[in-house]
Motif scaffolding. Structure first.
Motif, PDB file in Angstrom:
ATOM      1  N   SER A 165       0.850  -1.183   0.000  1.00 54.21           N
ATOM      2  CA  SER A 165       0.000   0.000   0.000  1.00 54.21           C
ATOM      3  C   SER A 165       0.887   1.235   0.000  1.00 54.21           C
ATOM      4  N   GLN A 166       0.374   2.310  -0.569  1.00 57.47           N
ATOM      5  CA  GLN A 166       1.156   3.536  -0.640  1.00 57.47           C
ATOM      6  C   GLN A 166       0.322   4.725  -0.191  1.00 57.47           C
ATOM      7  N   GLU A 167       0.975   5.739   0.281  1.00 56.07           N
ATOM      8  CA  GLU A 167       0.315   6.982   0.676  1.00 56.07           C
ATOM      9  C   GLU A 167       1.213   8.153   0.301  1.00 56.07           C
ATOM     10  N   MET A 168       0.643   9.113  -0.409  1.00 52.72           N
ATOM     11  CA  MET A 168       1.330  10.382  -0.651  1.00 52.72           C
ATOM     12  C   MET A 168       0.910  11.313   0.480  1.00 52.72           C
ATOM     13  N   ARG A 169       1.832  11.621   1.387  1.00 52.61           N
ATOM     14  CA  ARG A 169       1.478  12.362   2.602  1.00 52.61           C
ATOM     15  C   ARG A 169       2.085  13.772   2.568  1.00 52.61           C
ATOM     16  N   PRO A 170       1.252  14.802   2.327  1.00 53.72           N
ATOM     17  CA  PRO A 170       1.774  16.178   2.341  1.00 53.72           C
ATOM     18  C   PRO A 170       2.145  16.586   3.767  1.00 53.72           C
TER      19      PRO A 170
END
Length: 265
Positions: free
Chosen positions: A245-250
């Motif tokens: 799983s991936q997350e683009m976290r600002p």
């Protein structure tokens, strides 16, 4: 009798800017079957497969039925570059008990070719046009158009403009059956890459997967590159993982994005 003495339902058109109230019978007939007239380029079976699942058994109102026709049938025709297809008002035949058979008249029109493409609203319009490789002079199928727009937007996404959006306006020229496109581009803010965080792997594997990433901290957040990187990481790990799983976290208050990868072994 006064209108309000009838059992009614109230519905609102959420797609419009004004609130509209429509009075209709509380017990509406349900759709028992749908038929098509005028179709040639697409078989009745294909049209049934797309429309029956969202109409048959449902309550009939002309507005909702026509909306479902547009949403479910128009994309099929645009796949074949039949951009000017028209769906006539549905005709109905009452059937007992309390059902209706609905017929949709279709005017398919000719296939359209892509004419001139103009990119608007961006200082790199010429670069975007070249990146899109728009197939001018060829059939304007939805696949060809979407592929060109995606390639065009990826040009900006590579430079960190991951929120880029495009609005397409079409103009038709019946004399030569071509459709021109005017593409308004809103690139949005530019984001940079923060850091790569990996969980779920032993230290040795985590180091190897990290080394596969060639984007340095502070560089533009190249979204297409990271999509390729994830595919490469999954291929490298093979059957040593069960999931990813991936997350683009600002980062709050910044335009810096960290990429978080969670592996399951």
């Amino acid at each position: 009798r006064d209108l309000h003495s009838f059992p009614t339902r109230r519905s609102s058109d959420l797609g419009g800017k004004a609130m509209v109230t429509v009075f209709r019978p509380a017990n509406l007939p349900r759709i028992s079957e749908v038929q098509f007239a005028g179709n040639q380029a697409i078989s009745a079976k294909t049209l049934h497969d797309a429309l029956d699942r969202v109409t048959v058994g449902e309550e009939f109102t002309e507005r909702s039925f026509r909306q479902r026709v547009e949403l479910n049938l128009r994309p099929l025709y645009e796949e074949k570059a039949l951009l000017s297809v028209r769906f006539g008002p549905p005709s109905i035949v009452m059937k007992p008990p309390g059902t209706v058979a609905v017929t949709v008249a279709i005017e398919e029109g000719p296939p359209w070719k892509l004419g001139k493409v103009t990119i608007q609203g961006d200082p790199q319009a010429e670069d975007l046009y070249r990146a899109g490789r728009f197939p001018e002079g060829k059939l304007a199928t939805s696949l060809a158009m979407n592929t060109a727009l995606n390639d065009m937007q990826n040009f900006l996404k590579k430079d960190g403009y991951i929120a880029v959006r495009s609005k397409v306006n079409r103009s038709f020229h019946a004399e030569n059956t071509t459709a021109d496109l005017a593409v308004d581009v809103a690139r949005g803010p530019q984001f940079t890459f923060g850091e790569l965080q990996i969980t779920g792997l032993p230290d040795s594997l985590r180091a190897e997967v990290t080394s596969l990433c060639k984007i340095m901290s502070g560089a533009p957040y190249d979204q297409p590159y990271f999509e390729d990187y994830l595919r490469s990481a999954a291929k490298f790990l093979g059957d040593r993982i069960r999931g990813l799983s991936q997350e683009m976290r600002p980062r709050p208050g910044t335009r810096v994005i960290d990429l978080i990868l969670a592996f399951k072994q």
